[in-house]
Design a protein around this motif. Structure first.
Motif, PDB file in Angstrom:
ATOM      1  N   GLY A  20       0.802  -1.209   0.000  1.00 37.23           N
ATOM      2  CA  GLY A  20       0.000   0.000   0.000  1.00 37.23           C
ATOM      3  C   GLY A  20       0.838   1.263   0.000  1.00 37.23           C
ATOM      4  O   GLY A  20       2.049   1.240   0.215  1.00 37.23           O
ATOM      5  N   ARG A  21       0.144   2.375  -0.256  1.00 39.04           N
ATOM      6  CA  ARG A  21       0.788   3.684  -0.308  1.00 39.04           C
ATOM      7  C   ARG A  21       0.976   4.250   1.090  1.00 39.04           C
ATOM      8  O   ARG A  21       0.219   3.947   2.004  1.00 39.04           O
ATOM      9  N   LEU A  22       1.983   5.120   1.199  1.00 34.43           N
ATOM     10  CA  LEU A  22       2.293   5.751   2.469  1.00 34.43           C
ATOM     11  C   LEU A  22       3.041   7.048   2.179  1.00 34.43           C
ATOM     12  O   LEU A  22       3.745   7.145   1.172  1.00 34.43           O
ATOM     13  N   MET A  23       2.870   8.030   3.045  1.00 31.69           N
ATOM     14  CA  MET A  23       3.664   9.257   2.965  1.00 31.69           C
ATOM     15  C   MET A  23       4.815   9.113   3.948  1.00 31.69           C
ATOM     16  O   MET A  23       4.596   8.871   5.136  1.00 31.69           O
ATOM     17  N   LEU A  24       6.026   9.224   3.457  1.00 26.68           N
ATOM     18  CA  LEU A  24       7.223   9.061   4.269  1.00 26.68           C
ATOM     19  C   LEU A  24       7.814  10.440   4.543  1.00 26.68           C
ATOM     20  O   LEU A  24       8.052  11.214   3.612  1.00 26.68           O
ATOM     21  N   ALA A  25       8.011  10.767   5.814  1.00 27.14           N
ATOM     22  CA  ALA A  25       8.625  12.037   6.187  1.00 27.14           C
ATOM     23  C   ALA A  25      10.135  11.896   6.064  1.00 27.14           C
ATOM     24  O   ALA A  25      10.751  11.098   6.766  1.00 27.14           O
ATOM     25  N   GLU A  26      10.709  12.652   5.146  1.00 29.20           N
ATOM     26  CA  GLU A  26      12.148  12.583   4.904  1.00 29.20           C
ATOM     27  C   GLU A  26      12.724  13.984   5.059  1.00 29.20           C
ATOM     28  O   GLU A  26      12.525  14.833   4.193  1.00 29.20           O
ATOM     29  N   SER A  27      13.401  14.242   6.160  1.00 28.44           N
ATOM     30  CA  SER A  27      13.959  15.560   6.490  1.00 28.44           C
ATOM     31  C   SER A  27      12.871  16.627   6.434  1.00 28.44           C
ATOM     32  O   SER A  27      12.003  16.657   7.271  1.00 28.44           O
TER      33      SER A  27
END
Length: 102
Positions: A20-27
């Motif tokens: 599934g889709r996910l929003m990944l917090a990157e910096s």
């Protein structure tokens, strides 16, 4: 590594448990990713969209694997694809924690 990416999914006894889709917090930014949770590792891929959409007559883009979610099948038909973001994470080395929403 590009040369070994062909063999990531090669064992026939590996099971896909969830995807599934996910929003990944990157910096300082959010990254739209697609996760594949197998019974032995977690694979994080980056979602890419082609600017050029393919015509409906191009059946070569339809996934051969019917177990893919309708969302992912639709995404691929529209010319999108996923690239592996990093090395697969073995489940025996993965720690999950609940975090408060930002």
């Amino acid at each position: 590594r590009e040369n070994s990416s062909e063999n990531i999914l090669s064992p026939a006894n590996r099971l896909l448990l969830h995807e599934g889709r996910l929003m990944l917090a990157e910096s300082t930014r959010l990254l739209d990713v697609y996760l594949f949770l197998f019974d032995d590792f977690l694979l994080i891929t980056k979602i890419k969209r082609n600017k050029k959409k393919y015509g409906g007559s191009d059946t070569s883009l339809i996934p051969v694997c019917p177990s893919l979610t309708p969302e992912l099948q639709s995404f691929i038909r529209e010319g999108g694809f996923c690239t592996v973001l990093d090395q697969p994470i073995p489940l025996d080395r993965l720690i999950l924690k609940n975090v408060e929403p930002i």
